[in-house]
Design a protein around this motif. Structure first.
Motif, PDB file in Angstrom:
ATOM      1  N   TRP A  96       0.813  -1.218   0.000  1.00 30.54           N
ATOM      2  CA  TRP A  96       0.000   0.000   0.000  1.00 30.54           C
ATOM      3  C   TRP A  96       0.845   1.265   0.000  1.00 30.54           C
ATOM      4  CZ3 TRP A  96       0.563   3.431   3.920  1.00 30.54           C
ATOM      5  CH2 TRP A  96       1.235   2.975   5.045  1.00 30.54           C
ATOM      6  N   ALA A  97       2.103   1.184   0.464  1.00 33.88           N
ATOM      7  CA  ALA A  97       2.970   2.360   0.517  1.00 33.88           C
ATOM      8  C   ALA A  97       3.838   2.489  -0.732  1.00 33.88           C
ATOM      9  CB  ALA A  97       3.852   2.304   1.763  1.00 33.88           C
ATOM     10  N   GLY A  98       3.691   1.534  -1.686  1.00 30.34           N
ATOM     11  CA  GLY A  98       4.453   1.597  -2.921  1.00 30.34           C
ATOM     12  C   GLY A  98       5.739   0.799  -2.921  1.00 30.34           C
ATOM     13  N   PHE A  99       6.042   0.094  -1.836  1.00 29.53           N
ATOM     14  CA  PHE A  99       7.241  -0.729  -1.776  1.00 29.53           C
ATOM     15  C   PHE A  99       6.993  -2.085  -2.424  1.00 29.53           C
ATOM     16  CE2 PHE A  99       7.980   1.988   2.019  1.00 29.53           C
ATOM     17  CZ  PHE A  99       9.236   2.482   1.673  1.00 29.53           C
ATOM     18  N   PRO A 100       8.016  -2.642  -3.108  1.00 29.48           N
ATOM     19  CA  PRO A 100       7.852  -3.980  -3.664  1.00 29.48           C
ATOM     20  C   PRO A 100       7.823  -5.018  -2.528  1.00 29.48           C
ATOM     21  CG  PRO A 100      10.096  -3.179  -4.049  1.00 29.48           C
ATOM     22  CD  PRO A 100       9.315  -2.055  -3.420  1.00 29.48           C
ATOM     23  N   VAL A 101       6.965  -6.010  -2.680  1.00 34.49           N
ATOM     24  CA  VAL A 101       6.900  -7.111  -1.713  1.00 34.49           C
ATOM     25  C   VAL A 101       7.819  -8.200  -2.253  1.00 34.49           C
ATOM     26  CG1 VAL A 101       5.412  -8.817  -0.601  1.00 34.49           C
ATOM     27  CG2 VAL A 101       4.549  -6.500  -1.043  1.00 34.49           C
ATOM     28  N   GLU A 102       8.895  -8.467  -1.535  1.00 36.79           N
ATOM     29  CA  GLU A 102       9.924  -9.380  -2.027  1.00 36.79           C
ATOM     30  C   GLU A 102       9.612 -10.841  -1.762  1.00 36.79           C
ATOM     31  OE1 GLU A 102      13.512  -7.803  -0.326  1.00 36.79           O
ATOM     32  OE2 GLU A 102      13.274  -5.913  -1.421  1.00 36.79           O
ATOM     33  N   GLY A 161       7.465 -10.252  19.876  1.00 32.34           N
ATOM     34  CA  GLY A 161       8.597 -10.774  19.119  1.00 32.34           C
ATOM     35  C   GLY A 161       9.029  -9.943  17.931  1.00 32.34           C
ATOM     36  N   PHE A 162       8.331  -8.849  17.646  1.00 35.83           N
ATOM     37  CA  PHE A 162       8.666  -8.002  16.497  1.00 35.83           C
ATOM     38  C   PHE A 162       9.862  -7.113  16.833  1.00 35.83           C
ATOM     39  CE2 PHE A 162       4.415  -9.307  15.612  1.00 35.83           C
ATOM     40  CZ  PHE A 162       4.299  -9.300  14.228  1.00 35.83           C
ATOM     41  N   VAL A 163      10.674  -6.843  15.807  1.00 34.49           N
ATOM     42  CA  VAL A 163      11.826  -5.955  15.956  1.00 34.49           C
ATOM     43  C   VAL A 163      11.818  -4.947  14.811  1.00 34.49           C
ATOM     44  CG1 VAL A 163      13.241  -7.650  17.184  1.00 34.49           C
ATOM     45  CG2 VAL A 163      13.363  -7.523  14.684  1.00 34.49           C
ATOM     46  N   PRO A 164      12.386  -3.755  15.039  1.00 32.63           N
ATOM     47  CA  PRO A 164      12.451  -2.771  13.957  1.00 32.63           C
ATOM     48  C   PRO A 164      13.292  -3.293  12.797  1.00 32.63           C
ATOM     49  CG  PRO A 164      12.971  -1.758  16.081  1.00 32.63           C
ATOM     50  CD  PRO A 164      12.938  -3.236  16.302  1.00 32.63           C
ATOM     51  N   SER A 165      12.811  -3.089  11.577  1.00 33.31           N
ATOM     52  CA  SER A 165      13.560  -3.521  10.390  1.00 33.31           C
ATOM     53  C   SER A 165      14.521  -2.447   9.922  1.00 33.31           C
ATOM     54  CB  SER A 165      12.593  -3.847   9.243  1.00 33.31           C
ATOM     55  OG  SER A 165      12.011  -2.653   8.741  1.00 33.31           O
ATOM     56  N   GLY A 166      14.320  -1.220  10.372  1.00 31.45           N
ATOM     57  CA  GLY A 166      15.112  -0.092   9.896  1.00 31.45           C
ATOM     58  C   GLY A 166      14.440   0.654   8.754  1.00 31.45           C
ATOM     59  N   ARG A 167      13.343   0.100   8.227  1.00 30.43           N
ATOM     60  CA  ARG A 167      12.624   0.762   7.128  1.00 30.43           C
ATOM     61  C   ARG A 167      11.676   1.811   7.685  1.00 30.43           C
ATOM     62  NH1 ARG A 167       9.702  -2.630   2.500  1.00 30.43           N
ATOM     63  NH2 ARG A 167      11.711  -2.360   1.505  1.00 30.43           N
ATOM     64  N   ARG A 168      11.740   2.993   7.089  1.00 35.61           N
ATOM     65  CA  ARG A 168      10.794   4.064   7.391  1.00 35.61           C
ATOM     66  C   ARG A 168       9.760   4.072   6.274  1.00 35.61           C
ATOM     67  NH1 ARG A 168      13.175   9.001  10.148  1.00 35.61           N
ATOM     68  NH2 ARG A 168      12.062  10.099   8.519  1.00 35.61           N
ATOM     69  N   VAL A 169       8.495   4.055   6.640  1.00 29.21           N
ATOM     70  CA  VAL A 169       7.411   4.024   5.666  1.00 29.21           C
ATOM     71  C   VAL A 169       6.806   5.416   5.592  1.00 29.21           C
ATOM     72  CG1 VAL A 169       5.202   2.971   5.070  1.00 29.21           C
ATOM     73  CG2 VAL A 169       6.961   1.596   6.203  1.00 29.21           C
ATOM     74  N   PRO A 170       6.901   6.065   4.419  1.00 31.85           N
ATOM     75  CA  PRO A 170       6.357   7.416   4.311  1.00 31.85           C
ATOM     76  C   PRO A 170       4.830   7.415   4.393  1.00 31.85           C
ATOM     77  CG  PRO A 170       7.123   6.649   2.167  1.00 31.85           C
ATOM     78  CD  PRO A 170       7.484   5.592   3.167  1.00 31.85           C
ATOM     79  N   LEU A 171       4.299   8.436   5.027  1.00 28.01           N
ATOM     80  CA  LEU A 171       2.847   8.600   5.139  1.00 28.01           C
ATOM     81  C   LEU A 171       2.458   9.898   4.456  1.00 28.01           C
ATOM     82  CD1 LEU A 171       2.032   7.687   8.847  1.00 28.01           C
ATOM     83  CD2 LEU A 171       1.684   6.300   6.812  1.00 28.01           C
ATOM     84  N   VAL A 172       1.589   9.810   3.498  1.00 23.79           N
ATOM     85  CA  VAL A 172       1.076  11.003   2.839  1.00 23.79           C
ATOM     86  C   VAL A 172      -0.268  11.315   3.475  1.00 23.79           C
ATOM     87  CG1 VAL A 172       0.334  11.996   0.664  1.00 23.79           C
ATOM     88  CG2 VAL A 172       2.278  10.427   0.709  1.00 23.79           C
ATOM     89  N   GLY A 173      -0.377  12.460   4.092  1.00 24.07           N
ATOM     90  CA  GLY A 173      -1.627  12.852   4.727  1.00 24.07           C
ATOM     91  C   GLY A 173      -1.889  12.147   6.039  1.00 24.07           C
TER      92      GLY A 173
END
Length: 186
Positions: A96-102, A161-173
């Protein structure tokens, strides 16, 4: 999904005909004091949606659905105490944020627990059920996004059990310019 009763509630997938309860709990979540940080939707926008929207939403995440599953904690008298939804994102698609799902992954959204049940272990029970569903449906990892200022949620996600991935997800609005991705690898 089999139900379990860790206390005074049962953890289970919703049924498609429970759209009214889906709507009620979502509207309650959008009234939470940190809703502006936790959700990308406002109470007014959600309250204005027609019943057909809620019927479709419930059907997409109901027991037996393959692309998403909404998990609830049902308390005495049928009161829904908390919820989360896991959405499957297919490898090769764009999120939904425009990132490719690998790779095939689950995306946890819509996490909410009524204030009086926070700290009771209910959030962890919801995550355990949601993760069980995701792993059983062949995802390789599960992720979620969280606002940098939502410390309460970050703490709950780390306990699950979740940990930060280091990815910042931009939010428009959205509430701020970005959120943080947290992941749990299989």
């Amino acid at each position: 999904m089999s139900a379990s009763a860790p206390g005074d509630y049962v953890i289970r997938s919703i049924r498609a005909d429970e759209w009214r309860a889906v709507k009620e709990l979502r509207l309650r979540a959008l009234r939470d004091p940190v809703a502006d940080l936790a959700y990308l939707e406002t109470y007014d926008d959600a309250a204005a949606r027609p019943d057909s929207f809620w019927r479709e939403r419930a059907a997409r995440g109901a027991e037996g659905a393959s692309g998403a599953q909404q998990i609830v904690a049902e308390g005495p008298g049928g009161l829904w105490l908390g919820t989360l939804t896991v959405v499957v994102e297919e490898a090769g698609s764009t999120d939904w944020a425009g990132f490719p799902v690998e790779r095939r992954q689950g995306h946890v959204v819509g996490v909410f627990v009524r204030a009086e049940w926070r700290g009771s272990g209910l959030t962890r029970a919801l995550f355990d059920a949601g993760l069980g569903w995701a792993w059983g449906n062949g995802v390789e990892r599960v992720r979620l996004i969280v606002h940098p200022d939502n410390g309460r949620a970050q703490g709950a996600y780390r306990k699950a059990g979740f940990v930060p991935s280091g990815r910042r997800v931009p939010l428009v609005g959205g509430p701020g310019d970005h959120e943080l991705e947290y992941v749990l690898e299989r």
